[in-house]
Design a protein around this motif. Structure first.
Motif, PDB file in Angstrom:
ATOM      1  N   ARG A  32      11.827 107.019  17.519  1.00  0.00           N
ATOM      2  CA  ARG A  32      12.583 106.122  16.631  1.00  0.00           C
ATOM      3  C   ARG A  32      11.743 104.889  16.318  1.00  0.00           C
ATOM      4  N   ALA A  33      11.367 104.752  15.073  1.00  0.00           N
ATOM      5  CA  ALA A  33      10.475 103.676  14.644  1.00  0.00           C
ATOM      6  C   ALA A  33      11.101 102.297  14.807  1.00  0.00           C
ATOM      7  N   ASP A  34      12.425 102.213  14.834  1.00  0.00           N
ATOM      8  CA  ASP A  34      13.093 100.908  14.896  1.00  0.00           C
ATOM      9  C   ASP A  34      13.513 100.501  16.312  1.00  0.00           C
ATOM     10  N   ASP A  35      13.089 101.241  17.316  1.00  0.00           N
ATOM     11  CA  ASP A  35      13.455 100.918  18.697  1.00  0.00           C
ATOM     12  C   ASP A  35      12.817  99.590  19.104  1.00  0.00           C
ATOM     13  N   PRO A  36      13.608  98.609  19.572  1.00  0.00           N
ATOM     14  CA  PRO A  36      13.067  97.287  19.912  1.00  0.00           C
ATOM     15  C   PRO A  36      11.990  97.312  20.999  1.00  0.00           C
ATOM     16  N   ASP A  37      12.162  98.136  22.035  1.00  0.00           N
ATOM     17  CA  ASP A  37      11.153  98.212  23.095  1.00  0.00           C
ATOM     18  C   ASP A  37       9.844  98.789  22.554  1.00  0.00           C
ATOM     19  N   LEU A  38       9.964  99.797  21.724  1.00  0.00           N
ATOM     20  CA  LEU A  38       8.782 100.404  21.118  1.00  0.00           C
ATOM     21  C   LEU A  38       8.083  99.407  20.198  1.00  0.00           C
ATOM     22  N   LEU A  39       8.836  98.712  19.373  1.00  0.00           N
ATOM     23  CA  LEU A  39       8.248  97.736  18.448  1.00  0.00           C
ATOM     24  C   LEU A  39       7.522  96.619  19.199  1.00  0.00           C
ATOM     25  N   ALA A  40       8.116  96.122  20.257  1.00  0.00           N
ATOM     26  CA  ALA A  40       7.497  95.036  21.028  1.00  0.00           C
ATOM     27  C   ALA A  40       6.212  95.509  21.717  1.00  0.00           C
ATOM     28  N   ALA A  41       6.258  96.679  22.328  1.00  0.00           N
ATOM     29  CA  ALA A  41       5.073  97.193  23.019  1.00  0.00           C
ATOM     30  C   ALA A  41       3.965  97.516  22.021  1.00  0.00           C
ATOM     31  N   ARG A  42       4.322  98.098  20.888  1.00  0.00           N
ATOM     32  CA  ARG A  42       3.317  98.414  19.867  1.00  0.00           C
ATOM     33  C   ARG A  42       2.688  97.136  19.323  1.00  0.00           C
ATOM     34  N   ALA A  43       3.478  96.101  19.122  1.00  0.00           N
ATOM     35  CA  ALA A  43       2.951  94.821  18.619  1.00  0.00           C
ATOM     36  C   ALA A  43       1.957  94.220  19.613  1.00  0.00           C
ATOM     37  N   ARG A  44       2.272  94.291  20.907  1.00  0.00           N
ATOM     38  CA  ARG A  44       1.332  93.792  21.927  1.00  0.00           C
ATOM     39  C   ARG A  44       0.018  94.545  21.878  1.00  0.00           C
ATOM     40  N   ALA A  45       0.090  95.868  21.753  1.00  0.00           N
ATOM     41  CA  ALA A  45      -1.130  96.688  21.704  1.00  0.00           C
ATOM     42  C   ALA A  45      -1.932  96.379  20.441  1.00  0.00           C
ATOM     43  N   THR A  46      -1.252  96.241  19.323  1.00  0.00           N
ATOM     44  CA  THR A  46      -1.925  95.918  18.061  1.00  0.00           C
ATOM     45  C   THR A  46      -2.622  94.576  18.157  1.00  0.00           C
ATOM     46  N   ASP A  47      -1.953  93.583  18.727  1.00  0.00           N
ATOM     47  CA  ASP A  47      -2.559  92.254  18.896  1.00  0.00           C
ATOM     48  C   ASP A  47      -3.816  92.337  19.766  1.00  0.00           C
ATOM     49  N   LEU A  49      -5.784  94.935  20.131  1.00  0.00           N
ATOM     50  CA  LEU A  49      -6.841  95.588  19.353  1.00  0.00           C
ATOM     51  C   LEU A  49      -7.434  94.618  18.331  1.00  0.00           C
ATOM     52  N   ARG A  50      -6.587  93.888  17.651  1.00  0.00           N
ATOM     53  CA  ARG A  50      -7.064  92.948  16.628  1.00  0.00           C
ATOM     54  C   ARG A  50      -7.877  91.807  17.222  1.00  0.00           C
ATOM     55  N   ALA A  51      -7.567  91.426  18.436  1.00  0.00           N
ATOM     56  CA  ALA A  51      -8.320  90.351  19.087  1.00  0.00           C
ATOM     57  C   ALA A  51      -9.789  90.738  19.241  1.00  0.00           C
ATOM     58  N   GLY A  52     -10.061  91.998  19.460  1.00  0.00           N
ATOM     59  CA  GLY A  52     -11.441  92.455  19.575  1.00  0.00           C
ATOM     60  C   GLY A  52     -12.194  92.338  18.267  1.00  0.00           C
ATOM     61  N   VAL A  53     -11.528  92.627  17.166  1.00  0.00           N
ATOM     62  CA  VAL A  53     -12.158  92.522  15.845  1.00  0.00           C
ATOM     63  C   VAL A  53     -12.453  91.066  15.525  1.00  0.00           C
ATOM     64  N   ALA A  54     -11.606  90.162  15.960  1.00  0.00           N
ATOM     65  CA  ALA A  54     -11.805  88.731  15.701  1.00  0.00           C
ATOM     66  C   ALA A  54     -13.087  88.218  16.347  1.00  0.00           C
ATOM     67  N   ASP A  55     -13.570  88.933  17.379  1.00  0.00           N
ATOM     68  CA  ASP A  55     -14.788  88.515  18.073  1.00  0.00           C
ATOM     69  C   ASP A  55     -16.070  89.011  17.404  1.00  0.00           C
ATOM     70  N   LEU A  56     -15.951  89.852  16.374  1.00  0.00           N
ATOM     71  CA  LEU A  56     -17.149  90.354  15.696  1.00  0.00           C
ATOM     72  C   LEU A  56     -17.878  89.221  14.984  1.00  0.00           C
ATOM     73  N   PRO A  57     -19.215  89.278  14.904  1.00  0.00           N
ATOM     74  CA  PRO A  57     -19.979  88.225  14.223  1.00  0.00           C
ATOM     75  C   PRO A  57     -19.566  88.016  12.775  1.00  0.00           C
ATOM     76  N   SER A  58     -19.083  89.070  12.113  1.00  0.00           N
ATOM     77  CA  SER A  58     -18.696  88.952  10.709  1.00  0.00           C
ATOM     78  C   SER A  58     -17.216  88.620  10.526  1.00  0.00           C
ATOM     79  N   ALA A  59     -16.513  88.270  11.604  1.00  0.00           N
ATOM     80  CA  ALA A  59     -15.072  87.993  11.512  1.00  0.00           C
ATOM     81  C   ALA A  59     -14.801  86.830  10.567  1.00  0.00           C
ATOM     82  N   GLY A  60     -13.646  86.878   9.960  1.00  0.00           N
ATOM     83  CA  GLY A  60     -13.243  85.822   9.041  1.00  0.00           C
ATOM     84  C   GLY A  60     -13.522  86.162   7.591  1.00  0.00           C
TER      85      GLY A  60
END
Length: 195
Positions: free
Chosen positions: A110-125, A127-138
């Motif tokens: 279920r795509a709208d499950d609150p526990d799933l949405l919160a956990a997925r958002a944490r994982a996405t954040d 993953l994105r934090a790693g990209v922010a560290d790239l020399p070409s970030a921004g």
């Protein structure tokens, strides 16, 4: 009669027992083999007991995905850079293959499950934090594409590894070290040298 009734209705942590049994089935037979009735039999409870915790098969798979994303976010958070986040991604897939199978099949949960949405958002954040560290970030859209490239590399490698498609190419090589080498090739600095 009382003993049977207690065994059927007083299991202890039935939710955890059903999740654990589900993970075993998924890891060995895939998500399609999952049945609440079979899981109830494995846990030694009435066939209706799992529905109390998960409502239905989709609810159970949603719980598996939410737990998987939470574990995944924890695994990624400690990694110091994008390459090590990729290594953590591969390690997570290898140590949690059942979660991994379910997490990335949105038609199973279920795509709208609150526990799933919160956990997925944490994982996405994470993953994105790693990209922010790239020399070409921004660079805006380039950051997004770099994130897609990094995700594709880690996810593709992990999927091929789990499905056994890298057995010959790996030839006994440590998957984490192989991924580090692969990431160095793909995400080398612009002067062409690896980090």
């Amino acid at each position: 009669m009382t003993g049977e009734r207690e065994r059927t209705y007083h299991h202890g942590d039935l939710r955890r027992a059903i999740l654990t049994a589900a993970l075993d089935v998924i890891a060995t037979e895939g998500p399609a083999a999952l049945s609440l009735r079979d899981l109830a039999r494995r846990a030694g409870v009435s066939h209706a007991a799992p529905a109390h915790h998960f409502k239905d098969r989709t609810g159970l798979l949603t719980a598996v995905a939410a737990e998987g994303y939470a574990l995944f976010a924890d695994a990624l958070t400690g990694a110091p850079d994008l390459r090590e986040r990729g290594v953590a991604y591969v390690r997570f897939a290898a140590t949690h293959p059942a979660h991994f199978q379910v997490m990335f099949q949105p038609d199973l949960h279920r795509a709208d499950d609150p526990d799933l949405l919160a956990a997925r958002a944490r994982a996405t954040d994470a993953l994105r934090a790693g990209v922010a560290d790239l020399p070409s970030a921004g660079r805006g859209e380039d950051d997004r594409l770099a994130g897609v490239a990094a995700w594709s590399l880690a996810h593709g490698f992990a999927t091929l590894l789990l499905s056994g498609n890298l057995a010959d190419a790996m030839a006994g090589r440590d998957p984490e070290e192989a991924f580090r080498s692969l990431a160095a090739l793909v995400f080398a600095p612009e002067d062409g040298r690896g980090r």
